[in-house]
Design a protein around this motif. Structure first.
Motif, PDB file in Angstrom:
ATOM      1  N   ALA A 181      -1.015   9.426  -8.738  1.00  0.00           N
ATOM      2  CA  ALA A 181      -2.075   8.598  -9.345  1.00  0.00           C
ATOM      3  C   ALA A 181      -1.985   7.144  -8.877  1.00  0.00           C
ATOM      4  CB  ALA A 181      -1.942   8.662 -10.862  1.00  0.00           C
ATOM      5  N   LEU A 182      -0.779   6.671  -8.551  1.00  0.00           N
ATOM      6  CA  LEU A 182      -0.667   5.250  -8.188  1.00  0.00           C
ATOM      7  C   LEU A 182      -0.854   5.035  -6.691  1.00  0.00           C
ATOM      8  CD1 LEU A 182       2.094   4.118  -6.584  1.00  0.00           C
ATOM      9  CD2 LEU A 182       3.166   4.618  -8.738  1.00  0.00           C
ATOM     10  N   THR A 183      -0.940   6.126  -5.911  1.00  0.00           N
ATOM     11  CA  THR A 183      -0.957   5.921  -4.441  1.00  0.00           C
ATOM     12  C   THR A 183      -2.349   5.474  -3.981  1.00  0.00           C
ATOM     13  OG1 THR A 183      -1.528   8.232  -4.107  1.00  0.00           O
ATOM     14  CG2 THR A 183       0.816   7.655  -4.006  1.00  0.00           C
ATOM     15  N   ASP A 184      -2.371   4.730  -2.873  1.00  0.00           N
ATOM     16  CA  ASP A 184      -3.648   4.369  -2.245  1.00  0.00           C
ATOM     17  C   ASP A 184      -4.222   5.568  -1.519  1.00  0.00           C
ATOM     18  OD1 ASP A 184      -3.884   1.251  -2.500  1.00  0.00           O
ATOM     19  OD2 ASP A 184      -1.771   1.730  -2.157  1.00  0.00           O
ATOM     20  N   TRP A 185      -3.373   6.385  -0.904  1.00  0.00           N
ATOM     21  CA  TRP A 185      -3.820   7.614  -0.235  1.00  0.00           C
ATOM     22  C   TRP A 185      -2.830   8.733  -0.524  1.00  0.00           C
ATOM     23  CZ3 TRP A 185      -3.199   3.002   2.708  1.00  0.00           C
ATOM     24  CH2 TRP A 185      -4.407   2.312   2.961  1.00  0.00           C
ATOM     25  N   ALA A 186      -3.342   9.911  -0.842  1.00  0.00           N
ATOM     26  CA  ALA A 186      -2.482  11.081  -1.086  1.00  0.00           C
ATOM     27  C   ALA A 186      -2.991  12.205  -0.202  1.00  0.00           C
ATOM     28  CB  ALA A 186      -2.549  11.484  -2.556  1.00  0.00           C
ATOM     29  N   LEU A 187      -2.118  12.666   0.708  1.00  0.00           N
ATOM     30  CA  LEU A 187      -2.504  13.754   1.620  1.00  0.00           C
ATOM     31  C   LEU A 187      -1.716  14.982   1.196  1.00  0.00           C
ATOM     32  CD1 LEU A 187      -2.175  11.652   4.899  1.00  0.00           C
ATOM     33  CD2 LEU A 187      -4.314  12.309   3.748  1.00  0.00           C
ATOM     34  N   LYS A 240       0.877  -1.172   0.000  1.00  0.00           N
ATOM     35  CA  LYS A 240       0.000   0.000   0.000  1.00  0.00           C
ATOM     36  C   LYS A 240       0.915   1.223   0.000  1.00  0.00           C
ATOM     37  CE  LYS A 240      -4.310  -1.653   0.822  1.00  0.00           C
ATOM     38  NZ  LYS A 240      -4.721  -2.123  -0.533  1.00  0.00           N
ATOM     39  N   THR A 241       0.519   2.298  -0.705  1.00  0.00           N
ATOM     40  CA  THR A 241       1.400   3.470  -0.790  1.00  0.00           C
ATOM     41  C   THR A 241       0.661   4.732  -0.354  1.00  0.00           C
ATOM     42  OG1 THR A 241       0.748   3.715  -3.099  1.00  0.00           O
ATOM     43  CG2 THR A 241       2.799   2.512  -2.668  1.00  0.00           C
ATOM     44  N   VAL A 242       1.396   5.602   0.344  1.00  0.00           N
ATOM     45  CA  VAL A 242       0.854   6.860   0.859  1.00  0.00           C
ATOM     46  C   VAL A 242       1.777   7.989   0.407  1.00  0.00           C
ATOM     47  CG1 VAL A 242       0.182   8.155   2.928  1.00  0.00           C
ATOM     48  CG2 VAL A 242       0.122   5.636   2.954  1.00  0.00           C
ATOM     49  N   GLU A 243       1.184   9.084  -0.089  1.00  0.00           N
ATOM     50  CA  GLU A 243       1.993  10.268  -0.424  1.00  0.00           C
ATOM     51  C   GLU A 243       1.571  11.406   0.500  1.00  0.00           C
ATOM     52  OE1 GLU A 243       1.215  12.732  -4.117  1.00  0.00           O
ATOM     53  OE2 GLU A 243       3.208  11.957  -4.596  1.00  0.00           O
ATOM     54  N   ILE A 244       2.564  12.024   1.150  1.00  0.00           N
ATOM     55  CA  ILE A 244       2.296  13.214   1.966  1.00  0.00           C
ATOM     56  C   ILE A 244       3.148  14.321   1.360  1.00  0.00           C
ATOM     57  CG2 ILE A 244       2.536  14.267   4.251  1.00  0.00           C
ATOM     58  CD1 ILE A 244       2.241  11.408   5.421  1.00  0.00           C
TER      59      ILE A 244
END
Ligand code: BV8
Ligand code: ZN
Length: 247
Positions: free
Chosen positions: A225-231, A212-216
């Motif tokens: 676009a590929l992240t599961d969650w982008a904050l 799972k990937t998260v971008e902060i």
């Protein structure tokens, strides 16, 4: 259900967490990000123009003055709550037996100053300067050098021990980073524009291996676009909120 709940859930469930940070995590410490035009004298230079072996060969005085201005700016700055939250997250993981790897593109060692351990430095550090003749390395935590480029006792020019564009990354660091991206089940990309390779490949590798990937990050990036969650908010706000919710 706040936007953080699913990420808090993913942190709790993870067996192995990998984190990649970029200049955005040091922004709130007052360090311009790599793409911010440097204030004042350097505003007219494109950092990618100065962070190369060719620039150093052509004008070692200009390049070492630019780096030393950045080193002195780091000396006057301190880690921020985002750095400290990542050190707390590492402790929380160690207490639960969750594997934790912090990979950074930053050269300021603010992660270590904030308490992070075993940090993987993909692009070296501004605190160590290396002789281009004999290879001698010295840690430099003092004031400005007497002359630019600074000289080694052997007479050689000294340069910052950072990785310039066109230079290979430290082999062991890169191997450990790829391994962490391949084996983690949760990957967090924090404060990086995701434009420079091979660091920018890591989130793709993690995704391809089923993490799972998260971008902060305060702006979208090519990886959003590929992240599961982008904050899209400052790391120094989000990270303490995330980590304190883990208590
Ligand atoms: C390599 C150390 C093999 C020095 C750095 C064509 C010809 C030759 C090479 C290439 C080529 N095309 C691609 C390449 C490869 C090249 C590359 O990627 N080039 C780019 C420009 C396209 N890579 C390399 O050369 C690497 N070596 O590949 O070796 C090789 C060899 C020869 C030929 C081919 C391949 C070496 C790359 C390392 C360069 N050194 N740093 C120094 O610091 O001076 S890179 C430097 O920029 C940083 O270290 C970082 O890694 C990188 C990107 O910066 P970021 O950290 O992402 O910061 P940035 O400002 O970009 O973004 C900050 C983000 O934070 C923003 O999105 C912003 O929105 C966000 N933000 C801001 N505030 C906050 C925030 N987020 C959260 N909270 C906030 N408060
Ligand atoms: Zn020397």
């Amino acid at each position: 259900m706040t936007t953080l709940s699913p990420i808090i859930e993913a942190l709790r469930e993870a067996n192995a967490i990998a984190v990649l940070t970029g200049a955005g995590v040091s922004k709130e410490s007052g360090i311009p990000t790599f793409r911010d035009a440097m204030q004042g004298l350097w505003a007219k230079y494109d950092p990618a123009e100065l962070a190369t072996p060719e620039a150093f060969a052509r004008d070692p005085e200009k390049v070492t003055r630019w780096y030393d201005e950045r080193r002195l700016r780091c000396s006057a700055a301190r880690p921020n709550p985002g750095h400290r939250a990542l050190a707390d997250l590492q402790t929380w993981c160690e207490e639960r037996g969750t594997s934790f790897t912090l990979i950074t593109q930053n050269i300021d060692r603010f992660h270590q100053a904030a308490g992070s351990r075993d940090v993987i430095e993909l692009h070296g550090t501004i605190w160590v300067w290396r002789c281009t003749d004999c290879g001698d390395e010295q840690e430099e935590r003092g004031g400005p050098f007497e002359r630019y480029p600074p000289r080694c006792a052997c007479g050689g020019f000294r340069r910052p021990a950072v990785v310039w564009f066109g230079e290979m990354l430290p082999e062991a660091a890169l191997r450990r980073a790829f391994e962490a991206a391949e084996t983690c089940d949760l990957f967090l990309s924090i404060g990086t524009s995701g434009l420079v390779t091979p660091a920018a490949d890591l989130i793709h590798i993690a995704h391809q291996h089923g993490a799972k990937t998260v971008e902060i990050n305060t702006e979208p990036t090519p990886a959003t676009a590929l992240t599961d969650w982008a904050l899209h908010a400052p790391a120094s706000n989000i990270l303490p909120e995330l980590v304190h919710a883990m208590d």
